[in-house]
Design an enzyme around this catalytic site. Structure first.
Site, mmCIF file in Angstrom:
data_model
loop_
_atom_site.group_PDB
_atom_site.id
_atom_site.type_symbol
_atom_site.label_atom_id
_atom_site.label_comp_id
_atom_site.label_asym_id
_atom_site.label_seq_id
_atom_site.Cartn_x
_atom_site.Cartn_y
_atom_site.Cartn_z
ATOM 1 C CB CYS A 145 41.287 31.561 41.016
ATOM 2 S SG CYS A 145 41.469 31.101 42.750
ATOM 3 C CD GLU A 172 48.196 32.689 52.046
ATOM 4 O OE1 GLU A 172 49.428 32.751 51.943
ATOM 5 O OE2 GLU A 172 47.417 33.225 51.248
ATOM 6 N N GLY A 177 39.736 27.374 48.364
ATOM 7 C CA GLY A 177 38.854 26.225 48.256
ATOM 8 C C GLY A 177 37.417 26.553 47.899
ATOM 9 C CB CYS A 209 40.481 24.890 44.554
ATOM 10 S SG CYS A 209 38.720 25.078 44.185
ATOM 11 C CB CYS A 215 39.527 37.550 47.032
ATOM 12 S SG CYS A 215 38.448 37.466 48.421
ATOM 13 C CB CYS A 223 38.483 29.821 38.548
ATOM 14 S SG CYS A 223 37.018 28.972 39.180
ATOM 15 C CB CYS A 266 38.806 36.259 54.080
ATOM 16 S SG CYS A 266 38.831 35.336 52.542
HETATM 17 N N1 SAH Z 1 35.737 28.899 45.692
HETATM 18 C C1 SAH Z 1 34.840 29.909 46.066
HETATM 19 C C2 SAH Z 1 35.340 30.798 47.184
HETATM 20 C C3 SAH Z 1 36.793 31.180 47.163
HETATM 21 S S1 SAH Z 1 37.278 32.380 45.967
HETATM 22 C C4 SAH Z 1 34.454 30.734 44.874
HETATM 23 O O1 SAH Z 1 35.060 30.576 43.822
HETATM 24 O O2 SAH Z 1 33.518 31.506 44.976
HETATM 25 C C5 SAH Z 1 36.591 33.910 46.584
HETATM 26 C C6 SAH Z 1 36.336 34.941 45.481
HETATM 27 O O3 SAH Z 1 37.560 35.479 44.960
HETATM 28 C C7 SAH Z 1 35.596 34.363 44.292
HETATM 29 O O4 SAH Z 1 34.594 35.245 43.844
HETATM 30 C C8 SAH Z 1 36.687 34.259 43.279
HETATM 31 O O5 SAH Z 1 36.173 34.197 41.992
HETATM 32 C C9 SAH Z 1 37.480 35.495 43.562
HETATM 33 N N2 SAH Z 1 38.812 35.501 42.998
HETATM 34 C C10 SAH Z 1 39.619 34.447 42.787
HETATM 35 N N3 SAH Z 1 40.791 34.855 42.248
HETATM 36 C C11 SAH Z 1 40.717 36.189 42.118
HETATM 37 C C12 SAH Z 1 41.625 37.176 41.654
HETATM 38 N N4 SAH Z 1 42.846 36.853 41.251
HETATM 39 N N5 SAH Z 1 41.232 38.463 41.679
HETATM 40 C C13 SAH Z 1 40.005 38.785 42.157
HETATM 41 N N6 SAH Z 1 39.118 37.904 42.623
HETATM 42 C C14 SAH Z 1 39.463 36.618 42.600
HETATM 43 FE FE1 SF4 Z 2 37.639 28.782 41.381
HETATM 44 FE FE2 SF4 Z 2 37.064 29.512 43.895
HETATM 45 FE FE3 SF4 Z 2 38.495 27.276 43.427
HETATM 46 FE FE4 SF4 Z 2 39.579 29.671 42.961
HETATM 47 S S1 SF4 Z 2 38.962 28.871 44.933
HETATM 48 S S2 SF4 Z 2 39.675 27.866 41.622
HETATM 49 S S3 SF4 Z 2 37.802 30.851 42.263
HETATM 50 S S4 SF4 Z 2 36.375 27.667 42.833
#
Ligand code: SAH
Ligand code: SF4
Length: 393
Positions: A141, A114, A194, A134, A368, A138, A127
């Site tokens: 996420c 996306e 990712g 990934c 995000c 996390c 974005c």
């Molecule tokens: N993998 C990278 C970039 C992609 S995620 C990273 O983790 O930084 C982009 C941002 O969205 C990150 O700060 C991530 O922690 C945040 N994010 C992921 N899931 C989320 C959610 N459900 N609500 C709010 N922010 C979220």
């Molecule tokens: Fe964690 Fe970013 Fe991967 Fe989501 S996309 S699992 S926030 S590293």
């Protein structure tokens, strides 16, 4: 009657079948040069040809070699027989009530990622995704619930920028490159699906193309790469890309961060902060964005806010507070507005900008962390998705 012989007539081996044609999108200048020479472009012309083709592709948005009118007809035909200028395919495009656009993009192999365009006052941010799924997990996420399927290629990464410009109709008139301030697509954030630093080379090559002054020409200060904290790649990001950095911080103790951002077990807070301290100088950029997702009762106390400002002391920083974007089955809840405000006040009083990110595109799940390959979701209807997002009435 024979055709006039021009310098460009090549002795190319043969016309390649369509499927074997090399896609020029995503090649660095050096790679493009190599590929052209391999295809028969005389070496002494190669630099000039790279420059010309580059401008057609990245400055003018041209996809058809026939339109490259400063190349001879014969050369254009030769190019068309060996190469293509191809973008990933847009499968669906959803537009939110607030103007946010979400593209579901299909890449080779049938995988889907996306890309989200967010229009704001005075700027428009795209974005983009760097991986399908990934490797990291996390816990808050949505992408993290999906295994890594594969890395995107540089062409698929820069392709997301190009397809958004197609959709926005933003390829400049010749000789009139838009100024940054007036661009519809003025900023790029690597905050889609990712972990960009686990696909470093492709992300770097794609961003080099996006920044190239004879092409899309976005300033490195308008590109923000977000990482969960892949410590060994942070200095390289400064040196080889030089863009702004955002870090998914999300917690103020290792104990909590271990559960939210498990990569913390490998590179804990202290190690990460050491690396971040060096970044602004290395990349000659102003400040680092600390992303902090607000999870009710998990990381959102006043004590957390105070610990946070203490931890980042001395680092030029902005703290971006992200109200948790809920997704179906998520194990967390969004912090209350008042709680977020109280957290923001403490951070702000300590001297840091502490914007609370406004959720955008919620009706199309474009926020995000909600981005997830649609291969799994495709079976569901839009209404179902909206219902799950709490908007379906
Ligand atoms: N993998 C990278 C970039 C992609 S995620 C990273 O983790 O930084 C982009 C941002 O969205 C990150 O700060 C991530 O922690 C945040 N994010 C992921 N899931 C989320 C959610 N459900 N609500 C709010 N922010 C979220
Ligand atoms: Fe964690 Fe970013 Fe991967 Fe989501 S996309 S699992 S926030 S590293």
């Amino acid at each position: 009657m024979s055709a006039p012989i021009t310098q460009d007539v090549l002795t190319l081996p043969r016309k390649l079948p369509e499927s074997d044609r090399i896609n020029l999108v995503g090649l660095t200048r050096a790679q493009l040069r190599e590929v052209l020479i391999e295809g028969g472009t005389p070496e002494r012309q190669a630099n000039m040809r790279v420059g010309q083709i580059w401008q057609w592709i990245y400055q003018k948005g041209v996809r058809d070699f026939e339109a490259m009118t400063n190349l001879s007809k014969a050369y254009r035909t030769e190019l068309a027989e060996r190469y293509e200028i191809a973008l990933p395919e847009v499968v669906t495009r959803q537009v939110s009530a607030d103007g946010t656009r979400k593209y579901l993009v299909r890449i080779a192999g049938g995988h889907e990622v996306e890309t989200v365009y967010i229009p704001e006052e005075g700027r428009g941010t795209l974005c983009i995704s760097s991986q399908v799924g990934c490797t990291l997990t996390c816990s808050f996420c949505h992408t993290g619930t999906q295994k890594l399927v594969r890395n995107l290629t540089a062409g698929e990464i820069v392709g997301q920028v190009m397809l958004a410009r197609d959709d926005l109709g933003e390829w400049p008139e010749p000789g009139r490159a838009p100024k940054d301030e007036t661009r519809l697509l003025s900023n790029v954030v690597l905050m889609g699906m990712g972990e960009p630093l686990y696909n470093f080379d492709a992300v770097r090559d794609a961003m080099q193309i996006v920044m190239d002054g004879e092409g899309i020409s976005l300033s490195r200060r308008r590109i923000t790469l977000s990482t969960s904290g892949v410590v060994p790649e942070i200095a390289r990001t400064a040196e080889e890309i030089g863009c702004l950095l955002a870090v998914s911080f999300h917690a103020t103790t290792d104990e909590v961060r271990d559960t939210l951002v498990p990569i913390n077990k490998k590179w804990p807070i202290a190690k990460l902060l050491d690396e971040l301290r060096a970044y602004p100088k290395l990349s000659n950029s102003e400040r680092i964005t600390f992303e902090y997702v607000m999870l009710k009762g998990v990381n959102d106390s006043d004590a957390d806010a105070r610990r946070l400002v203490k931890l980042i002391q001395g680092i030029p920083a902005k703290i971006n507070l992200i109200p948790f974007n809920e997704w179906p089955g998520a194990p967390y809840q969004r912090s209350d507005r008042a709680r977020i405000q109280s957290f923001a006040d403490i951070v702000y009083k300590a001297g840091y900008a502490s914007p609370i990110r406004t959720p955008r595109g919620e009706d199309i799940m474009a926020a995000c962390g909600q981005l997830k390959s649609a291969t799994e979701r495709a079976r569901k209807s839009r209404t179902q998705i909206a219902t799950e997002a709490g908007l379906g009435g």
